[in-house]
Design a protein around this motif. Sequence first.
Motif, PDB file in Angstrom:
ATOM      1  N   PRO A  20       0.827  -1.214   0.000  1.00 41.01           N
ATOM      2  CA  PRO A  20       0.000   0.000   0.000  1.00 41.01           C
ATOM      3  C   PRO A  20       0.861   1.264   0.000  1.00 41.01           C
ATOM      4  CG  PRO A  20      -0.577  -1.458   1.835  1.00 41.01           C
ATOM      5  CD  PRO A  20       0.637  -2.018   1.184  1.00 41.01           C
ATOM      6  N   ARG A  21       0.342   2.288  -0.627  1.00 37.21           N
ATOM      7  CA  ARG A  21       1.056   3.559  -0.727  1.00 37.21           C
ATOM      8  C   ARG A  21       1.368   4.139   0.651  1.00 37.21           C
ATOM      9  NH1 ARG A  21       2.240   6.295  -4.550  1.00 37.21           N
ATOM     10  NH2 ARG A  21       0.975   7.144  -6.153  1.00 37.21           N
ATOM     11  N   TRP A  22       0.445   3.972   1.599  1.00 37.70           N
ATOM     12  CA  TRP A  22       0.674   4.521   2.935  1.00 37.70           C
ATOM     13  C   TRP A  22       1.860   3.839   3.616  1.00 37.70           C
ATOM     14  CZ3 TRP A  22       0.658   1.251   7.007  1.00 37.70           C
ATOM     15  CH2 TRP A  22      -0.030   0.051   6.887  1.00 37.70           C
ATOM     16  N   ALA A  23       2.083   2.556   3.325  1.00 37.71           N
ATOM     17  CA  ALA A  23       3.208   1.840   3.932  1.00 37.71           C
ATOM     18  C   ALA A  23       4.539   2.372   3.398  1.00 37.71           C
ATOM     19  CB  ALA A  23       3.083   0.349   3.673  1.00 37.71           C
ATOM     20  N   ILE A  24       4.560   2.677   2.119  1.00 32.45           N
ATOM     21  CA  ILE A  24       5.781   3.252   1.525  1.00 32.45           C
ATOM     22  C   ILE A  24       6.060   4.621   2.131  1.00 32.45           C
ATOM     23  CG2 ILE A  24       6.818   4.080  -0.625  1.00 32.45           C
ATOM     24  CD1 ILE A  24       5.217   1.830  -2.038  1.00 32.45           C
ATOM     25  N   TRP A  25       5.020   5.444   2.267  1.00 33.41           N
ATOM     26  CA  TRP A  25       5.178   6.770   2.881  1.00 33.41           C
ATOM     27  C   TRP A  25       5.679   6.643   4.321  1.00 33.41           C
ATOM     28  CZ3 TRP A  25       5.228  11.563   1.022  1.00 33.41           C
ATOM     29  CH2 TRP A  25       4.734  11.779  -0.262  1.00 33.41           C
ATOM     30  N   CYS A  26       5.119   5.708   5.077  1.00 34.64           N
ATOM     31  CA  CYS A  26       5.541   5.525   6.470  1.00 34.64           C
ATOM     32  C   CYS A  26       6.995   5.082   6.564  1.00 34.64           C
ATOM     33  CB  CYS A  26       4.635   4.518   7.164  1.00 34.64           C
ATOM     34  SG  CYS A  26       2.992   5.144   7.500  1.00 34.64           S
ATOM     35  N   ALA A  27       7.431   4.221   5.655  1.00 34.33           N
ATOM     36  CA  ALA A  27       8.825   3.781   5.661  1.00 34.33           C
ATOM     37  C   ALA A  27       9.765   4.958   5.393  1.00 34.33           C
ATOM     38  CB  ALA A  27       9.034   2.679   4.628  1.00 34.33           C
ATOM     39  N   TRP A  28       9.400   5.797   4.435  1.00 33.45           N
ATOM     40  CA  TRP A  28      10.236   6.972   4.148  1.00 33.45           C
ATOM     41  C   TRP A  28      10.197   7.981   5.288  1.00 33.45           C
ATOM     42  CZ3 TRP A  28      14.150   7.533   1.159  1.00 33.45           C
ATOM     43  CH2 TRP A  28      14.267   6.745   0.018  1.00 33.45           C
ATOM     44  N   ILE A  29       9.061   8.144   5.932  1.00 37.09           N
ATOM     45  CA  ILE A  29       8.966   9.066   7.069  1.00 37.09           C
ATOM     46  C   ILE A  29       9.856   8.588   8.210  1.00 37.09           C
ATOM     47  CG2 ILE A  29       7.393   9.878   8.876  1.00 37.09           C
ATOM     48  CD1 ILE A  29       5.251  10.095   6.633  1.00 37.09           C
ATOM     49  N   THR A  30       9.918   7.278   8.413  1.00 38.91           N
ATOM     50  CA  THR A  30      10.796   6.725   9.438  1.00 38.91           C
ATOM     51  C   THR A  30      12.254   7.090   9.157  1.00 38.91           C
ATOM     52  OG1 THR A  30       9.286   4.880   9.756  1.00 38.91           O
ATOM     53  CG2 THR A  30      11.525   4.590  10.562  1.00 38.91           C
ATOM     54  N   VAL A  31      12.648   6.997   7.903  1.00 36.11           N
ATOM     55  CA  VAL A  31      14.018   7.363   7.530  1.00 36.11           C
ATOM     56  C   VAL A  31      14.247   8.854   7.790  1.00 36.11           C
ATOM     57  CG1 VAL A  31      15.649   7.552   5.627  1.00 36.11           C
ATOM     58  CG2 VAL A  31      14.225   5.525   5.832  1.00 36.11           C
ATOM     59  N   LEU A  32      13.293   9.681   7.387  1.00 35.57           N
ATOM     60  CA  LEU A  32      13.462  11.125   7.511  1.00 35.57           C
ATOM     61  C   LEU A  32      13.370  11.623   8.952  1.00 35.57           C
ATOM     62  CD1 LEU A  32      11.470  12.267   4.362  1.00 35.57           C
ATOM     63  CD2 LEU A  32      13.949  12.093   4.653  1.00 35.57           C
ATOM     64  N   CYS A  33      12.717  10.880   9.825  1.00 34.50           N
ATOM     65  CA  CYS A  33      12.607  11.296  11.232  1.00 34.50           C
ATOM     66  C   CYS A  33      13.952  11.274  11.954  1.00 34.50           C
ATOM     67  CB  CYS A  33      11.626  10.396  11.976  1.00 34.50           C
ATOM     68  SG  CYS A  33       9.910  10.835  11.687  1.00 34.50           S
TER      69      CYS A  33
END
Length: 121
Positions: A20-33
């Motif tokens: 899901p698109r939201w899972a990809i966004w969450c993975a990238w947000i984790t990196v950026l945090c």
Amino acid sequence: MTATRSMPPTESDTTPRDVPRWAIWCAWITVLCTVPSGIWRTALGFGADVGFTGELGEMYTGTDIMVYVLVLTVASQAAAFLTLGLVRPWGSACRDGSRSSATGGSHPSRASCRARSAASR
């Protein structure tokens, strides 16, 4: 005897459709945090004033603290980057390029990769 070579990954191989698109966004947000704390630690390591004063400020100077915070920053960014493996194909591929079918094509253990590789010989 013919040698076979695997083809380079195509766009469909690098972007799984079932994630899901939201899972990809969450993975990238984790990196950026982890980026702001990495910037703060790097500034501390290079001697910038990051809020420590007096005796505490003097304690956080020198080469040893610089090496420590740089290693800590790289390690935390690398660990955060591994979350992308949950949504990308490289997170579920064995070294030989095959996928683990026992778990539906995701998250193979080393033992299952070794067993599959030994069975294919």
